[in-house]
Motif scaffolding. Sequence first.
Motif, PDB file in Angstrom:
ATOM      1  N   UNK A  33      57.803  16.719  14.249  1.00 40.87           N
ATOM      2  CA  UNK A  33      57.516  17.619  15.383  1.00 40.87           C
ATOM      3  C   UNK A  33      56.019  17.828  15.594  1.00 40.87           C
ATOM      4  N   UNK A  34      55.269  17.960  14.501  1.00 42.50           N
ATOM      5  CA  UNK A  34      53.830  18.181  14.592  1.00 42.50           C
ATOM      6  C   UNK A  34      53.163  17.007  15.325  1.00 42.50           C
ATOM      7  N   UNK A  35      53.497  15.802  14.880  1.00 43.86           N
ATOM      8  CA  UNK A  35      52.919  14.617  15.524  1.00 43.86           C
ATOM      9  C   UNK A  35      53.375  14.502  16.966  1.00 43.86           C
ATOM     10  N   UNK A  36      54.675  14.778  17.176  1.00 39.20           N
ATOM     11  CA  UNK A  36      55.192  14.684  18.541  1.00 39.20           C
ATOM     12  C   UNK A  36      54.388  15.577  19.463  1.00 39.20           C
ATOM     13  N   UNK A  37      54.127  16.826  18.985  1.00 36.87           N
ATOM     14  CA  UNK A  37      53.434  17.748  19.875  1.00 36.87           C
ATOM     15  C   UNK A  37      52.012  17.279  20.147  1.00 36.87           C
ATOM     16  N   UNK A  38      51.258  17.020  19.065  1.00 31.51           N
ATOM     17  CA  UNK A  38      49.824  16.752  19.269  1.00 31.51           C
ATOM     18  C   UNK A  38      49.553  15.386  19.859  1.00 31.51           C
ATOM     19  N   UNK A  39      50.427  14.411  19.571  1.00 38.58           N
ATOM     20  CA  UNK A  39      50.094  13.063  20.033  1.00 38.58           C
ATOM     21  C   UNK A  39      50.853  12.638  21.278  1.00 38.58           C
ATOM     22  N   UNK A  40      51.932  13.340  21.597  1.00 39.96           N
ATOM     23  CA  UNK A  40      52.704  12.942  22.776  1.00 39.96           C
ATOM     24  C   UNK A  40      52.729  14.046  23.827  1.00 39.96           C
ATOM     25  N   UNK A  41      53.223  15.230  23.407  1.00 41.90           N
ATOM     26  CA  UNK A  41      53.425  16.301  24.395  1.00 41.90           C
ATOM     27  C   UNK A  41      52.092  16.844  24.889  1.00 41.90           C
ATOM     28  N   UNK A  42      51.185  17.162  23.964  1.00 42.33           N
ATOM     29  CA  UNK A  42      49.921  17.799  24.349  1.00 42.33           C
ATOM     30  C   UNK A  42      49.119  16.932  25.325  1.00 42.33           C
ATOM     31  N   UNK A  43      48.941  15.625  25.029  1.00 37.09           N
ATOM     32  CA  UNK A  43      48.211  14.809  26.013  1.00 37.09           C
ATOM     33  C   UNK A  43      48.923  14.745  27.356  1.00 37.09           C
ATOM     34  N   UNK A  44      50.266  14.779  27.340  1.00 38.49           N
ATOM     35  CA  UNK A  44      50.987  14.720  28.612  1.00 38.49           C
ATOM     36  C   UNK A  44      50.773  15.966  29.447  1.00 38.49           C
ATOM     37  N   UNK A  45      50.341  17.040  28.786  1.00 30.36           N
ATOM     38  CA  UNK A  45      50.136  18.308  29.523  1.00 30.36           C
ATOM     39  C   UNK A  45      48.699  18.446  30.022  1.00 30.36           C
ATOM     40  N   UNK A  46      47.982  17.356  30.134  1.00 22.43           N
ATOM     41  CA  UNK A  46      46.565  17.443  30.472  1.00 22.43           C
ATOM     42  C   UNK A  46      46.268  18.324  31.697  1.00 22.43           C
ATOM     43  N   UNK A  47      47.027  18.176  32.781  1.00 24.85           N
ATOM     44  CA  UNK A  47      46.722  19.031  33.947  1.00 24.85           C
ATOM     45  C   UNK A  47      46.812  20.513  33.599  1.00 24.85           C
ATOM     46  N   UNK A  48      47.841  20.874  32.823  1.00 28.37           N
ATOM     47  CA  UNK A  48      47.998  22.280  32.440  1.00 28.37           C
ATOM     48  C   UNK A  48      46.851  22.715  31.535  1.00 28.37           C
ATOM     49  N   UNK A  49      46.458  21.823  30.628  1.00 26.69           N
ATOM     50  CA  UNK A  49      45.342  22.174  29.743  1.00 26.69           C
ATOM     51  C   UNK A  49      44.095  22.511  30.541  1.00 26.69           C
ATOM     52  N   UNK A  50      43.846  21.713  31.583  1.00 29.74           N
ATOM     53  CA  UNK A  50      42.642  21.974  32.390  1.00 29.74           C
ATOM     54  C   UNK A  50      42.781  23.311  33.109  1.00 29.74           C
TER      55      UNK A  50
END
Lengths: 419, 334
Positions: free
Chosen positions: B240-257
């Motif tokens: 889950x940790x890897x999934x979040x940081x390496x897959x989900x988090x980058x996919x949320x780039x617009x939200x991060x900005x």
Amino acid sequence: MAAGALLSACGDGSEADSPKKSSGPVAGSTVAFGSNYSDPATKEAFAALAASASASTKAKVKINTVDHNSFQQNITSYLQGTPDDLFTWFAGYRMQYFAAQRLAEPIDDVWEKIGGNFGPVAKELSTGLDGHQYLVPLYNYPWVVFYRKSLFKKNGYTVPTTWDAYLALCRRMKADGLVPIAFGDKDGWPALGTFDILNMRLNGHDYHAKLMKHEIPWTDRGVHTVFQHWAEMMPYTQSGANGRTWQDAAKTLESKKAGMMFQGTNQVAAQFVSDKVDLDDLDFFPFPAVDPKWGQRYMDAPTDGFMLSKKAKNPTAAKAVLEYIGTGEAEAEYLKSDQWDVGLAKGLKVPSYNAIQKKSVAEIAKCEAVGQFMDRDADPAMATAMISLIQKFIGDPRARTIASLQKSAESQAKAIYTG
Amino acid sequence: MSTLTRTRGSSVPPGIPTSPRRRRRPRHLSTRDRVVAALLLAVPLVLSLAFVWFPALSTVLLSFTRWNGVGGLHTEPCDPALPPVLNNGCVNGVQNYHQAATNYPEFWPAVQHNLIWLAVFVVIATPLGMLFAVVIDRGISGSRMYQSILFLPVMLSLALIGIIWEFVYSQNYGVINTVIGRAGDSNAIDWLGDPDLNLWAVLLEATWRQAGYVMVLYLAGLKAVDPTLREAARVDGANPWQTFWQVVFPAMKPINIVVMVITVIESLRAFDLVYITNKGINGLELLSVLVTSNIVGETQRVGFGSALGVVLLLISLVPICLFLRQTFRREETQ
């Protein structure tokens, strides 16, 4: 009906000006009155005053009440825009400042008629820097040391009149497990009163007035002495004052956890009334003498009153209203439901004065001069600067902070008063 | 899927040989189209000139004057010999800035507090909001309830939040001092009056709200992440940790900005809480408060307050420029 009877009595006294009052556009016209009397009790009292003014002058008085903080913050733009004919304001430099900006209309002709109702101090408080009158005062209230009679009686305390006796009493109270001096300065301004009284006790009223106008530098030795005495008092003052509202401090006095509190009747007595605490048990004494040279001759007794806007649409009727307000009868009408302020007119007969108010009148009358509180006597920007400097002092009342505070005060005063 | 079809759709037109004719067509706008286009451009332009550019430029100009808000301005330099009432509306040069930096004790603390505010939002409030969002998104039991509880402060005005927390922090009657048995007067902790403590106390209030705000944004972002991505990651053996940081988090780039921008804006415009708490004095100085206390008030120091406003503007420009540069660069590379 009672008001009508009083009014006719008042009319007899000043018969000479009644022709002007009755003729012309006064009767039936409308006078707009901008008011910052926004608390329920004062609003009610002010409405009663307006109603009786209306009955006396036959002019309609329309009150526009604004929350008092907003009123004060917007005063400059309000007076430059489309202000009401009359507006509520404060005596002192604060009045003179707006008069000097030509935002208020001189009312010397009103004072010619009401002058006899007031003493010289009240007239001076209504006079602008140019020597003209700009204000009709309504009431004032003293800044004094409050205590509860029952607590003093129970513990055998006596009212101190000298600095040494005051500190001795503080020590005794502390030993008895009390907070000697209740104190709250979260809003910043209450502590200015302590500065004022110590300055007037140590350096006299003249010095205080000059300091407020920056005719004496803040780095002066006299200011240092004020802070030194204050530092002596600090161990007996309720700790953490910068985070406590004066209302909470008043509650420690109410609950007899604190022995004394230095503040205005307009705050402490009003708080006792609104908290429904036994007002008859509240008493006060003037701040003790520190330097025998000045004794107890001065105190802060801020005065509130009314001014005429430069842009008033109906100045004739507005002046008629002011003439009425400048009478003892009008003040009595206002003070019917007010249990903390006292009127300024001579020979004022208010059947409803309580012991606090009676004593207020007596103590103010004993004074040779009264201060108006720092934020009324000085440029408000300077008062704001002092608020934060004094809070720093309260947070760290050590000798070495005093000199740096004075230096900062002086350099800010230079920027504010001359710049 | 949708992104695929869109890119395919947009890549089609250049391939069509008859494109020159299509390109010319939009040039022949009817008068009506031109009027509509002109209006559509002009109205926002006028509004932005009137309500953004004019006030901003006026503030910059006013910052070089000494003015108390009464009467007019003139172009003569200020005369230090005159009393302030007569010395009004004059040109003061950079004096206001000089005074702010050298002679105004609140200035540097305010700058510092603004930066601390920003740091706390970036380092604590935002990650906390993200954590809440991830935990709730994983569907722990009662997640709806937690979601509502955490979102509640967002719905309250900051003024109200300030008042609510007064009951927590008050010296004599506050919850904290009562619980730790220090509600007396001599040993009570002065949460809101001690200049070393009160900024952190207020930042806790601000974080309480900001974390909920960020949580909602991230919840929306997490819901928008294509579930097949997670499935693919799980199939590839990611925890889950890897999934979040390496897959989900980058996919949320617009939200991060969006979250970054909101974090910066919220920390620079911070005002309400400190103003409600103690009018922004004694340890709670912020630039926005100093601007207000100088410009809004009985005796206005409009010139001085404007100078402080310009300083705040310059500080705000840094993240705005970074953000715009980032955005435009991305569009260019696309």
